[in-house]
Design an enzyme around this catalytic site. Structure first.
Site, PDB file in Angstrom:
ATOM      1  N   HIS A   1       9.025  -3.875   3.568  1.00  0.00           N
ATOM      2  CA  HIS A   1       8.634  -4.074   2.163  1.00  0.00           C
ATOM      3  C   HIS A   1       9.857  -4.428   1.317  1.00  0.00           C
ATOM      4  O   HIS A   1       9.793  -5.291   0.435  1.00  0.00           O
ATOM      5  CB  HIS A   1       8.021  -2.791   1.589  1.00  0.00           C
ATOM      6  CG  HIS A   1       6.776  -2.337   2.272  1.00  0.00           C
ATOM      7  ND1 HIS A   1       6.729  -1.225   3.080  1.00  0.00           N
ATOM      8  CD2 HIS A   1       5.516  -2.836   2.262  1.00  0.00           C
ATOM      9  CE1 HIS A   1       5.508  -1.063   3.543  1.00  0.00           C
ATOM     10  NE2 HIS A   1       4.746  -2.026   3.067  1.00  0.00           N
TER      11      HIS A   1
ATOM     12  N   SER B   1       6.361  -1.045  10.575  1.00  0.00           N
ATOM     13  CA  SER B   1       5.001  -0.879  10.076  1.00  0.00           C
ATOM     14  C   SER B   1       4.895   0.540   9.540  1.00  0.00           C
ATOM     15  O   SER B   1       5.492   1.469  10.117  1.00  0.00           O
ATOM     16  CB  SER B   1       3.989  -1.067  11.227  1.00  0.00           C
ATOM     17  OG  SER B   1       2.735  -0.513  10.862  1.00  0.00           O
TER      18      SER B   1
ATOM     19  N   ASP C   1       1.995  -9.651   9.469  1.00  0.00           N
ATOM     20  CA  ASP C   1       0.542  -9.705   9.335  1.00  0.00           C
ATOM     21  C   ASP C   1       0.130 -11.169   9.199  1.00  0.00           C
ATOM     22  O   ASP C   1      -0.287 -11.623   8.125  1.00  0.00           O
ATOM     23  CB  ASP C   1       0.102  -8.871   8.132  1.00  0.00           C
ATOM     24  CG  ASP C   1       0.428  -7.403   8.332  1.00  0.00           C
ATOM     25  OD1 ASP C   1      -0.032  -6.822   9.323  1.00  0.00           O
ATOM     26  OD2 ASP C   1       1.181  -6.841   7.515  1.00  0.00           O
TER      27      ASP C   1
ATOM     28  N   MET D   1       0.841  -1.201   0.000  1.00  0.00           N
ATOM     29  CA  MET D   1       0.000   0.000   0.000  1.00  0.00           C
ATOM     30  C   MET D   1       0.876   1.251   0.000  1.00  0.00           C
ATOM     31  O   MET D   1       0.417   2.342   0.352  1.00  0.00           O
ATOM     32  CB  MET D   1      -0.933  -0.002   1.210  1.00  0.00           C
ATOM     33  CG  MET D   1      -1.908  -1.180   1.167  1.00  0.00           C
ATOM     34  SD  MET D   1      -3.389  -0.922   2.146  1.00  0.00           S
ATOM     35  CE  MET D   1      -2.698  -0.773   3.769  1.00  0.00           C
TER      36      MET D   1
HETATM   37  O1  PAF Z   1      -0.249  -5.717   3.732  1.00  0.00           O
HETATM   38  C1  PAF Z   1      -0.612  -4.808   2.956  1.00  0.00           C
HETATM   39  O2  PAF Z   1       0.129  -3.854   2.694  1.00  0.00           O
HETATM   40  C2  PAF Z   1      -1.985  -4.867   2.330  1.00  0.00           C
HETATM   41  O3  PAF Z   1      -2.912  -5.417   3.198  1.00  0.00           O
HETATM   42  C3  PAF Z   1      -2.008  -5.579   0.964  1.00  0.00           C
HETATM   43  C4  PAF Z   1      -1.604  -7.043   1.093  1.00  0.00           C
HETATM   44  C5  PAF Z   1      -1.052  -4.877   0.006  1.00  0.00           C
HETATM   45  C6  PAF Z   1      -3.407  -5.532   0.374  1.00  0.00           C
HETATM   46  O4  PAF Z   1      -3.836  -4.222   0.199  1.00  0.00           O
END
Ligand code: PAF
Length: 290
Positions: A34, A183, A148, A27
């Site tokens: 990430h 996060s 998550d 997102m």
């Molecule tokens: O973990 C996230 O950033 C979001 O929940 C995802 C998997 C990109 C879905 O919008």
């Protein structure tokens, strides 16, 4: 690195790129967590695609969609350096056009209890957007973080139930040196709140110490996890749980692999964390950024 904003552009560009293809759904507001998913995909695939889409359907009416951090230019710079081949960054109307009416709902475990109780509709939004992204990009593998844990289990369930031909790869949580899991929401924390937020990983470490010193009564371990919060008055505990990693349902006995999970609010910021109970300490299961 090619940047596409429409489904049509993605479908035009992708067939020209070599397989295997890895997808990292995000997102935006990218951080080292990430980038560890991106690095895993780049290492294992010839092509890596990253989606940047702030998915409105996974935010409840009282949640933080409008204040969620956005910085597309900074995200693109990071992804360019990380060796990403394609970024898909659509506007909301591209994925939810007028008349949109089809939802993917995981109705049983792992999409019940824990985050599902606190964030009604959240996993419907996640399952729907992940299914759409998998259908649009058609990757061989898609990468998700273990932080998550319930989202990861919901995605695995959905992919299995819908026979979507993709491998779901889970990557370890990335943490600050003091244990706080990375996060995008951590930027909301004021200095005192940031300090208080270390209670999440301390609570999990306490569960692990209890388990490793021989405690096998779930209630005793949960009580030890709760006790950690007494030293962090700024953190409002939402739940502690000992759950099966595939179903995310509470375990009655500690026989198989078990996750220790915790969620709390620090100020208005909702934070979650988890780690396997049998691991020596959350920091040993994680990658650390300095
Ligand atoms: O973990 C996230 O950033 C979001 O929940 C995802 C998997 C990109 C879905 O919008």
């Amino acid at each position: 690195m090619q940047v596409c904003h429409t489904v049509r552009d993605v479908r035009e560009v992708l067939p020209r790129l070599p397989r295997p293809l890895g997808l990292v759904p995000t997102m935006g507001a990218l951080h080292a967590g990430h980038l560890s998913l991106v690095a895993a995909s780049v290492a294992a695939n010839h092509t890596t695609a990253v989606s940047i889409f702030l998915n409105p359907s996974q935010f409840g009416p009282s949640e933080d969609l409008s204040r969620y951090p956005r910085n597309l230019q900074a995200d693109l710079a990071l992804l360019g350096q990380a060796g990403v081949d394609l970024v898909f960054a659509p506007e909301a109307g591209e994925l939810y056009p007028p008349g949109f009416a089809t939802w993917v709902t995981v109705e049983g475990p792992p999409a019940v209890r824990l985050e599902a109780d606190r964030r009604p509709g959240h996993f419907r939004g996640v399952a729907t957007i992940v299914a759409k992204l998998l259908l649009i990009v058609g990757p061989d593998a898609a990468y998700f973080g273990q932080k998550d844990a319930q989202q990861l289990a919901v995605v695995r369930r959905m992919v299995a139930d819908l026979n979507i031909p993709v491998t779901i790869v889970a990557e370890p949580t990335v943490r600050e040196p003091d244990g706080l899991a990375l996060s995008s929401r951590n930027v909301y924390l004021q200095p005192a709140e940031r300090q208080a937020a270390t209670v999440l990983s301390r609570s999990i470490a306490r569960a692990q110490r209890c388990y490793q010193s021989g405690e096998r009564a779930p209630l005793a371990i949960l009580e030890a996890m709760r006790a950690e919060f007494r030293s962090a008055p700024l953190a409002m505990l939402d739940y502690v749980a000992l759950a099966d990693p595939a179903t995310l349902q509470p375990v009655g006995t500690l026989a198989g692999e078990t996750l220790a999970l915790v969620a709390c609010h620090v100020g208005t910021t909702h934070l979650i964390d988890n780690a396997p109970l049998a691991a020596p300490h959350p920091l040993t299961e994680a990658r650390i950024v300095s």
